[in-house]
Design a protein around this motif. Structure first.
Motif: not given
Length: 378
Positions: A58-67, A269-274, A327-334
């Motif tokens: 999960h830490s390795a995911i580049d969320f910028a490429t998924l948005v 109560g909400v997270l992306p599927e991944i 603290t998963k939400g911090l992974l995609y915050k930026d």
């Protein structure tokens, strides 16, 4: 023959009593004292990632490429797809203001009237779909002036809005009017709705049988949009939304569809599927979104964040005993914040982590953050 040594027996008994006492104390602490319970839950979990540790993958995911939403035309296209998903081809027929006062009190409201900041409770109802009733309580502080801030509160599963009394009292004490909803299936709301193209006797559960229902998202989202109509028609300066647990997903989708919602706060109560696993697995509204791969939760977060004067915030209980912990939400915050900036229409996104407790609830710390966030928009 061995010599019987009474002092040895005495000290053995003392040691055993000490061990039993220590085990008893630890057991009590593991059930009642959050810091100890956190360690206990981590040790007990089948996986070290089941409670608090972030998975390396999960830490390795580049969320910028998924948005996918990073320009105004892409945002417009997403909102059109969302309206089609919620309303089918009938969005143009949406009739604003379809929420009405009931004209009589409800038994639960007697207890709510005992809350210090509550001056009055008025029940409203909406019928967002055939055979579906959703009821709300308009809680008002002493001031009757509608030229103020208005907050929609959406509670979660297996409970009713008065379980969030601390938050609602704080909002009322700060002068906000609050329209509080229970989840469909709970409180005075409908439990079931007519099935899609089926015999009249078939009725599907409004939380777990989405595949049987016609336009099930409409039943969850339209009452919140009708609440916005009500508040603005009455003269409210702006309208904000707060959702807890399953209600967090509801207000997130509502805010993505309804740009008139200014500040939206999704709690526990909400997270992306991944990033969903264990008790975070999707059902109901969340699963209906995931079924459509052209629409992602990450893009919903961007849509809820974008627009002049808008702000979308997620709060997670890091040590939550139920779900959506970590603290998963911090992974995609930026990634979400940067996408909202790229669109260039204003707005913002943030993720806050509540480390003060291990309950599935809205803590005093979270209440203080909510009041601060809402006050920023005044």
């Amino acid at each position: 023959m061995p010599v019987f040594r009474r002092p040895a027996v005495k000290w053995t008994m003392v040691f055993l009593l000490f061990v039993f006492a220590a085990v008893g104390v630890l057991t009590v602490l593991a059930q009642t004292f959050d810091p100890v319970r956190v360690v206990y839950k981590q040790l007990k979990a089948d996986s070290q990632y089941a409670y608090d540790v972030i998975r390396p993958e999960h830490s390795a995911i580049d969320f910028a490429t998924l948005v996918q939403i990073d320009a105004p035309e892409k945002l417009d296209d997403l909102q059109e797809r969302l309206r089609m998903l919620v309303y089918g081809d009938r969005d143009i027929d949406r009739d604003p203001g379809q929420i009405y006062p009931t004209g009589h009190p409800w038994p639960r409201d007697e207890g709510v009237l005992e809350w210090d900041p509550v001056a009055s409770v008025t029940r409203y109802f909406a019928t967002p779909g055939p055979g579906v009733l959703m009821v709300a309580a308009l809680l008002q502080p002493a001031e009757e002036d509608w030229n103020s801030r208005f907050v929609i509160y959406q509670h979660g599963m297996a409970g009713t809005f008065d379980q969030s009394r601390g938050l609602l009292e704080a909002l009322l004490g700060a002068g906000y009017k609050v329209l509080a909803f229970d989840q469909l299936g709970y409180g005075a709301n409908s439990r079931r709705g007519p099935c899609l193209e089926s015999a009249e006797e078939c009725r599907g559960n409004l939380q777990f049988d989405f595949h049987q229902l016609e336009l099930p998202l409409r039943s969850h989202i339209e009452p919140l949009r009708a609440a916005v109509d009500l508040a603005l028609a009455k003269g409210a300066m702006s309208v904000d939304a707060i959702g807890f647990s399953a209600g967090a997903g509801t207000v997130t989708l509502a805010s993505a569809v309804e740009p008139r919602l200014k500040r939206t706060i999704a709690i526990a109560g909400v997270l992306p599927e991944i990033l969903r696993e264990g008790q975070d697995q999707a059902f109901g509204l969340a699963w209906e979104i995931i079924k459509h791969p052209e629409i992602s939760f990450l893009d919903l977060f961007v849509a809820a964040s974008s627009g002049e004067g808008r702000h979308y915030v997620q709060i997670f209980n890091r040590y939550d005993r139920c779900c959506f912990r970590n603290t998963k939400g911090l992974l995609y915050k930026d990634a979400i914040s940067d996408a909202a900036d790229e669109i260039g229409e204003g707005g913002g996104f943030d993720v806050l982590i509540d480390e003060t407790h291990a309950e599935h609830e809205i803590s005093d710390w979270a209440v203080a953050r909510v009041l601060d966030l809402l006050a920023e928009g005044r």
